[in-house]
Scaffold this motif. Structure first.
Motif, short mmCIF file in Angstrom:
data_model
loop_
_atom_site.label_atom_id
_atom_site.label_comp_id
_atom_site.label_asym_id
_atom_site.label_seq_id
_atom_site.Cartn_x
_atom_site.Cartn_y
_atom_site.Cartn_z
N LEU A 85 -32.02 3.12 23.14
CA LEU A 85 -31.12 4.09 22.53
C LEU A 85 -29.82 3.37 22.18
O LEU A 85 -29.22 2.72 23.03
N THR A 86 -29.41 3.48 20.93
CA THR A 86 -28.15 2.87 20.47
C THR A 86 -27.24 3.97 19.99
O THR A 86 -27.64 4.83 19.21
N VAL A 87 -25.99 3.94 20.49
CA VAL A 87 -24.97 4.91 20.09
C VAL A 87 -23.79 4.12 19.52
O VAL A 87 -23.33 3.16 20.13
N VAL A 100 -28.79 0.92 25.29
CA VAL A 100 -29.42 0.91 26.61
C VAL A 100 -30.92 0.99 26.43
O VAL A 100 -31.42 1.60 25.49
N ASP A 101 -31.62 0.36 27.35
CA ASP A 101 -33.07 0.49 27.40
C ASP A 101 -33.36 1.60 28.40
O ASP A 101 -33.00 1.49 29.58
N LEU A 102 -33.96 2.67 27.93
CA LEU A 102 -34.19 3.83 28.79
C LEU A 102 -35.13 3.52 29.94
O LEU A 102 -35.07 4.18 30.98
N ARG A 103 -35.98 2.51 29.79
CA ARG A 103 -36.86 2.12 30.90
C ARG A 103 -36.07 1.56 32.08
O ARG A 103 -36.51 1.63 33.21
N ALA A 104 -34.88 1.00 31.81
CA ALA A 104 -34.05 0.40 32.86
C ALA A 104 -32.98 1.37 33.36
O ALA A 104 -32.10 0.97 34.13
N ALA A 105 -33.04 2.62 32.96
CA ALA A 105 -32.00 3.58 33.35
C ALA A 105 -32.02 3.82 34.85
O ALA A 105 -33.07 3.90 35.47
N ARG A 106 -30.82 3.93 35.41
CA ARG A 106 -30.67 4.26 36.84
C ARG A 106 -30.49 5.75 37.02
O ARG A 106 -30.84 6.30 38.05
N SER A 107 -29.92 6.41 36.01
CA SER A 107 -29.79 7.87 36.05
C SER A 107 -29.64 8.41 34.63
O SER A 107 -29.13 7.73 33.75
N ALA A 109 -36.92 12.95 23.79
CA ALA A 109 -37.65 13.32 25.01
C ALA A 109 -38.77 12.33 25.29
O ALA A 109 -38.98 11.90 26.43
N ALA A 110 -39.49 11.93 24.24
CA ALA A 110 -40.58 10.96 24.41
C ALA A 110 -40.03 9.62 24.89
O ALA A 110 -40.64 8.96 25.73
N ALA A 111 -38.89 9.21 24.36
CA ALA A 111 -38.27 7.96 24.81
C ALA A 111 -37.82 8.07 26.26
O ALA A 111 -37.92 7.11 27.03
N LEU A 112 -37.35 9.25 26.66
CA LEU A 112 -36.91 9.45 28.05
C LEU A 112 -38.10 9.46 29.01
O LEU A 112 -37.92 9.23 30.21
N ASP A 113 -39.30 9.73 28.50
CA ASP A 113 -40.49 9.70 29.36
C ASP A 113 -40.73 8.32 29.94
O ASP A 113 -41.39 8.18 30.97
#
Length: 170
Positions: free
Chosen positions: A79-81, A89-96, A141-145
């Protein structure tokens, strides 16, 4: 070599027609402030006017840059903002992952993703105040999965529910 994930542009920030109007309005404010500082009779008053106008012009310049550049996109799980700075950020590496409503008159959902390196915040409305289209909410949502962290599953579920019926947000 794996094929690159397609880029899904998110409808955040102002659309191009509105960007032009905002840019001209901001330019008018900056020019008005500058001209007000330059309308002095003496060199001392011109210098004083410029010293006062310089920080204001800098602030408006950064604000205009932020408004004109605002945007975001998804590329697979990344995800790029873009605001004043570009954050990815890479959503796979998200801590929260968290989702909260901001604003008192018009509730605006704010997605916050935190990794070890940084925190990225994405407002889920366009600059004109329109909620993201259902297709973009489902893609998000699919990316957050792919994220296996606190809040990811709940946020993905909420995004799918809102995509199915925006009144869910209320």
């Amino acid at each position: 070599m794996q094929p690159l994930a397609p880029r899904i542009t998110l409808s955040v920030g102002y659309q191009s027609g509105t960007r032009a109007v905002v840019a001209f309005l901001m330019l008018g404010v900056v020019l008005t402030i500058t001209c007000g500082g330059l309308c002095g009779v003496t060199a001392r008053s011109v210098l004083a006017g410029l010293l006062v106008a310089a920080p204001v012009m800098l602030f408006y310049g950064l604000l205009m840059r932020s408004i004109l550049r605002a945007g975001g996109w998804l590329e697979g799980s990344r995800l790029t903002v873009v605001n004043v700075a570009t954050r990815t950020v890479d959503l796979r590496a998200a801590r929260s992952v968290s989702l909260r409503a901001t604003g008192s008159v018009k509730r605006t959902p704010l997605l916050t993703v935190t990794t070890d390196a940084r925190t990225v915040k994405l407002i889920l409305r366009s600059g004109e105040g329109v909620l993201l289209p259902p297709g973009e909410l489902v893609a998000l949502a699919a990316a957050l999965d792919t994220a296996r962290c606190p809040g990811a599953a709940e946020t993905a579920g909420w995004l799918r529910a809102v995509a199915a019926g925006p009144r869910t947000m209320l």
